[in-house]
Each structure stands twice: as C-alpha cells, then as structure tokens.
Design a protein around this motif. Structure first.
Motif, PDB file in Angstrom:
ATOM      1  N   ASP A 135     -14.689  -8.695  93.916  1.00  0.00           N
ATOM      2  CA  ASP A 135     -14.005 -10.325  94.061  1.00  0.00           C
ATOM      3  C   ASP A 135     -12.937 -10.468  92.763  1.00  0.00           C
ATOM      4  O   ASP A 135     -13.023 -12.263  92.579  1.00  0.00           O
ATOM      5  N   ASN A 136     -12.424  -9.378  91.958  1.00  0.00           N
ATOM      6  CA  ASN A 136     -11.308 -10.112  90.433  1.00  0.00           C
ATOM      7  C   ASN A 136     -11.919 -11.520  89.774  1.00  0.00           C
ATOM      8  O   ASN A 136     -12.157 -11.381  89.715  1.00  0.00           O
ATOM      9  N   SER A 137     -13.796 -10.337  89.606  1.00  0.00           N
ATOM     10  CA  SER A 137     -14.888 -11.450  89.062  1.00  0.00           C
ATOM     11  C   SER A 137     -15.281 -10.778  87.823  1.00  0.00           C
ATOM     12  O   SER A 137     -15.907 -11.274  87.442  1.00  0.00           O
ATOM     13  N   ALA A 138     -13.727  -9.752  87.271  1.00  0.00           N
ATOM     14  CA  ALA A 138     -14.727  -9.261  86.606  1.00  0.00           C
ATOM     15  C   ALA A 138     -14.458  -9.146  84.908  1.00  0.00           C
ATOM     16  O   ALA A 138     -13.595 -10.297  85.053  1.00  0.00           O
ATOM     17  N   ILE A 139     -15.100  -9.257  84.399  1.00  0.00           N
ATOM     18  CA  ILE A 139     -14.635  -9.173  82.331  1.00  0.00           C
ATOM     19  C   ILE A 139     -14.266  -8.838  81.877  1.00  0.00           C
ATOM     20  O   ILE A 139     -14.527  -6.926  82.527  1.00  0.00           O
ATOM     21  N   ILE A 140     -12.933  -9.084  81.431  1.00  0.00           N
ATOM     22  CA  ILE A 140     -12.028  -7.676  80.845  1.00  0.00           C
ATOM     23  C   ILE A 140     -12.006  -7.483  79.404  1.00  0.00           C
ATOM     24  O   ILE A 140     -11.917  -8.442  78.746  1.00  0.00           O
ATOM     25  N   ILE A 141     -12.441  -6.723  78.583  1.00  0.00           N
ATOM     26  CA  ILE A 141     -12.610  -6.676  77.228  1.00  0.00           C
ATOM     27  C   ILE A 141     -11.353  -5.218  76.984  1.00  0.00           C
ATOM     28  O   ILE A 141     -11.417  -4.278  77.333  1.00  0.00           O
ATOM     29  N   LYS A 142     -10.195  -5.833  76.039  1.00  0.00           N
ATOM     30  CA  LYS A 142      -9.551  -4.670  75.438  1.00  0.00           C
ATOM     31  C   LYS A 142      -9.843  -4.491  74.547  1.00  0.00           C
ATOM     32  O   LYS A 142      -9.771  -3.128  73.600  1.00  0.00           O
ATOM     33  N   THR A 143     -10.062  -4.972  73.659  1.00  0.00           N
ATOM     34  CA  THR A 143     -10.497  -4.967  72.236  1.00  0.00           C
ATOM     35  C   THR A 143     -11.488  -5.607  71.527  1.00  0.00           C
ATOM     36  O   THR A 143     -12.190  -6.545  71.872  1.00  0.00           O
ATOM     37  N   PRO A 144     -12.110  -5.209  70.352  1.00  0.00           N
ATOM     38  CA  PRO A 144     -13.469  -5.699  69.383  1.00  0.00           C
ATOM     39  C   PRO A 144     -13.498  -7.076  69.328  1.00  0.00           C
ATOM     40  O   PRO A 144     -14.261  -7.941  69.565  1.00  0.00           O
ATOM     41  N   GLN A 145     -12.017  -7.473  68.948  1.00  0.00           N
ATOM     42  CA  GLN A 145     -12.056  -8.886  68.576  1.00  0.00           C
ATOM     43  C   GLN A 145     -12.759 -10.155  69.527  1.00  0.00           C
ATOM     44  O   GLN A 145     -12.671 -11.033  69.500  1.00  0.00           O
ATOM     45  N   GLN A 146     -11.944  -8.964  70.679  1.00  0.00           N
ATOM     46  CA  GLN A 146     -11.984 -10.479  72.359  1.00  0.00           C
ATOM     47  C   GLN A 146     -13.128 -10.955  72.343  1.00  0.00           C
ATOM     48  O   GLN A 146     -13.802 -11.642  72.808  1.00  0.00           O
ATOM     49  N   MET A 147     -14.429  -9.805  71.925  1.00  0.00           N
ATOM     50  CA  MET A 147     -15.907 -10.447  72.483  1.00  0.00           C
ATOM     51  C   MET A 147     -16.135 -11.310  71.904  1.00  0.00           C
ATOM     52  O   MET A 147     -16.772 -12.224  71.837  1.00  0.00           O
ATOM     53  N   ASP A 148     -15.381 -11.979  70.433  1.00  0.00           N
ATOM     54  CA  ASP A 148     -15.821 -13.552  69.337  1.00  0.00           C
ATOM     55  C   ASP A 148     -15.870 -14.577  70.850  1.00  0.00           C
ATOM     56  O   ASP A 148     -16.392 -15.124  70.468  1.00  0.00           O
ATOM     57  N   SER A 149     -14.517 -14.799  71.525  1.00  0.00           N
ATOM     58  CA  SER A 149     -14.692 -15.199  72.542  1.00  0.00           C
ATOM     59  C   SER A 149     -14.945 -15.271  73.642  1.00  0.00           C
ATOM     60  O   SER A 149     -14.861 -16.100  74.751  1.00  0.00           O
ATOM     61  N   HIS A 171     -13.230   2.265  72.700  1.00  0.00           N
ATOM     62  CA  HIS A 171     -14.535   2.111  73.443  1.00  0.00           C
ATOM     63  C   HIS A 171     -15.695   2.358  72.903  1.00  0.00           C
ATOM     64  O   HIS A 171     -16.975   0.951  72.950  1.00  0.00           O
ATOM     65  N   LYS A 172     -16.014   3.287  71.836  1.00  0.00           N
ATOM     66  CA  LYS A 172     -16.851   3.296  71.345  1.00  0.00           C
ATOM     67  C   LYS A 172     -17.681   2.006  71.035  1.00  0.00           C
ATOM     68  O   LYS A 172     -18.575   0.997  70.249  1.00  0.00           O
ATOM     69  N   GLN A 173     -16.215   0.989  69.611  1.00  0.00           N
ATOM     70  CA  GLN A 173     -16.339  -0.490  68.993  1.00  0.00           C
ATOM     71  C   GLN A 173     -17.583  -1.128  69.947  1.00  0.00           C
ATOM     72  O   GLN A 173     -18.238  -1.848  69.737  1.00  0.00           O
ATOM     73  N   LEU A 178     -21.494  -4.352  72.677  1.00  0.00           N
ATOM     74  CA  LEU A 178     -22.426  -5.000  74.199  1.00  0.00           C
ATOM     75  C   LEU A 178     -24.050  -4.391  74.852  1.00  0.00           C
ATOM     76  O   LEU A 178     -25.196  -4.898  74.564  1.00  0.00           O
ATOM     77  N   SER A 179     -24.082  -3.016  73.908  1.00  0.00           N
ATOM     78  CA  SER A 179     -25.395  -2.513  73.848  1.00  0.00           C
ATOM     79  C   SER A 179     -26.465  -3.416  72.977  1.00  0.00           C
ATOM     80  O   SER A 179     -27.439  -3.598  72.966  1.00  0.00           O
ATOM     81  N   LYS A 180     -26.110  -3.903  71.376  1.00  0.00           N
ATOM     82  CA  LYS A 180     -27.048  -4.789  70.813  1.00  0.00           C
ATOM     83  C   LYS A 180     -26.855  -5.942  71.650  1.00  0.00           C
ATOM     84  O   LYS A 180     -28.102  -6.988  71.121  1.00  0.00           O
ATOM     85  N   ASP A 181     -25.830  -7.307  72.220  1.00  0.00           N
ATOM     86  CA  ASP A 181     -25.568  -8.144  72.408  1.00  0.00           C
ATOM     87  C   ASP A 181     -26.063  -8.772  73.644  1.00  0.00           C
ATOM     88  O   ASP A 181     -26.820  -9.759  74.838  1.00  0.00           O
ATOM     89  N   LEU A 182     -26.276  -7.255  74.951  1.00  0.00           N
ATOM     90  CA  LEU A 182     -27.355  -7.252  75.788  1.00  0.00           C
ATOM     91  C   LEU A 182     -28.897  -6.762  76.458  1.00  0.00           C
ATOM     92  O   LEU A 182     -28.765  -5.823  75.104  1.00  0.00           O
ATOM     93  N   ASP A 183     -29.107  -6.950  77.132  1.00  0.00           N
ATOM     94  CA  ASP A 183     -31.072  -5.946  77.333  1.00  0.00           C
ATOM     95  C   ASP A 183     -31.012  -5.950  78.292  1.00  0.00           C
ATOM     96  O   ASP A 183     -31.232  -5.156  78.664  1.00  0.00           O
TER      97      ASP A 183
END
Length: 279
Positions: A135-149, A171-173, A178-183
C-alpha cells in the motif's frame, strides 16, 4: 592495446527471459502489444522491439480495453494488475522471478503488521513496484546518510528488503545500522546473485587494467552502479554505444577492461569490442 572483458557482462537472467518472452509475443500475435514503460533501460534495444510493432506507454489508461500488455522485468504495483483486470487487458507478465519474490515477501509481512523498509532508489521502477505491494507505505532508504533524518519506532516490527541491483557496500552499511537501531527486524537480502557477481567481477577487472569501459543505458540503475565501482579504481568511460568512444583518448591506455549492465544486448558489446580492435 589489450582488451579484457568482464566475466559477467550483458543481459542477466531476468532481462534475457523478459526480452525473449516479449519477442515471442511480437512474433506470434496479430493483436497490438503494449509495454507498460520501456521494456528495458536500453533505448537501442527498445527501438528494435518498437520497429517490430511494440507500443510503449506510461500508464494502463493508455492501453485500449481487451488488448495485450507486457509488464516488464522490473515489475509493477499490485494496483496495476487490478487496473488491467478492470479493462479486461491480457497481461504478458515478464516480471523477473527474483523481483516477484520480493513482492511476495513485502505483501506477506505487510499483511502481518510489519513496517516494510526497502533499500533502494525511490524513483526506480523496481522500487516503485515493490512499494505497491504494501500500500505504498514502505520506508525507502538509498544511502546511509539518509538514515539520520528517518525516525524509526523501536516498538514496531520491521521487514527489510532490497532493490535487486543495490550496491553491495551501501547495502551492508545500511543493514548494519538498522540492526543496531531496531529490536525486531527481519532482513531479506534480495540483491540478485547476478548483480553481486557482476559488481565483484567489475571491481576485480578494474584492478587489472588501465581504464574501464562500462556499457549500458544512462537510466540503468545497475549500469550506473558499475560505473561508480569502476571509477573508484581506474579512469572509467560510461557509454551506451560505440559512437561515444574517442579512439585517440583510448590510445593512451595499454590495457582496457570492458563490462556491461544487465540491460545491454550482446550486439552492442560486440560493436564496442570491434571498435577497440580497429583502433
């Protein structure tokens, strides 16, 4: 001058399958056949199919009722199938099986209450299609830098998938962070094995040559990733056809490496090799 060709160059399995299916339809059908978007990200190859009678359109609304419509290898949103059904359009589905697998993962986990994360380019047709299965609800991440926002809710369950042509290092970065930030998170490494092999082969070849030529469409995501990988190691020329090459410039190099994106036909690669041999 010595020329070395990458072990993995040109059409991948999914593109080869899609192009063959589309050509067979053009050969055997007396009805008009429409393609929803350019069949592949290579305008020279698309032109050959359009000369054969293929009509390229941007939306289902442009396809007349009860006609034939090709869904390209990038895949599409779930809503496209519904729209086509409403118009009684016959679908020729050339979606890459690896992309179709991502659709199924996303749809299943979305229905189970997971927040979907797609690692990829939000403007790429493959990612647009994947997002359309949740349903077009995905969070889309292209770069590690994007994750700060991006604000992530640790109380939620997350399911992570990737665009099939995603850069391996990026992808690995992203997944490491994500593995550190999410439970609670389920990781699905959906980068195509052909993409991994192509990128690794391009990197290895770049270390053996004086310059690289990367052949592929300017709008081809996997081709541009190859360009970025190669140019970090040696001078790199990104081209669509041999006409873009400068013989005098290439004469500066003793050993030239050649690779090509997944949407590049063999005949275009052969043309480039012939041009280099003629210098």
């Amino acid at each position: 001058m010595n020329v070395k060709i990458s072990k993995n160059a040109g059409f991948c399995f999914g593109v080869k399958r899609a192009m063959k299916m589309a050509w067979n339809e053009l050969e055997n059908s007396e009805e008009s056949i429409y393609a929803l978007g350019p069949l592949i990200h290579n305008k020279q190859a698309v032109e050959k199919y359009e000369e054969k009678g293929l009509k390229t359109v941007d939306e289902v609304e442009s396809v007349p009722e009860s006609k034939n419509m090709i869904i390209r290898s990038h895949g599409v949103s779930e809503s496209v199938y519904k729209s086509a059904s409403d118009k009684n359009i016959n679908i020729i589905d050339t979606t890459c099986p690896f992309v179709k697998k991502i659709h199924n993962i996303v749809n299943t986990y979305h229905n189970e209450g997971y927040q979907i994360i797609v690692i990829g380019d939000m403007n790429h047709p493959e990612v647009i299609g994947i997002n359309g299965w949740c349903d077009n609800s995905a969070i889309i991440i292209k770069t590690p830098q994007q994750m700060d926002s991006i604000e992530l809710d640790k109380s939620k369950k997350y399911c992570v998938v990737s665009q099939t042509t995603m850069n391996l290092d990026l992808h690995k970065q992203i997944t490491d962070k994500l593995s550190k930030d999410l439970d609670t998170v389920v990781f699905n490494n959906t980068i195509c094995s052909a993409t991994k092999e192509r990128q690794e082969a391009a990197k290895d070849l770049s270390r053996e040559v004086d310059c690289m030529i990367v052949i592929g469409g300017k709008h081809s995501s996997n081709t541009q990733k190859l360009v970025n990988i190669c140019k970090e190691i040696v001078p790199t020329f990104a081209i669509e056809t041999k006409e873009e090459l400068d013989g005098e410039e290439l004469n500066k190099y003793k050993t030239i490496g050649v690779t090509a994106g997944a949407s590049t036909p063999d005949w275009i690669i052969d043309d480039v090799i012939d041009f280099i041999d003629s210098i």
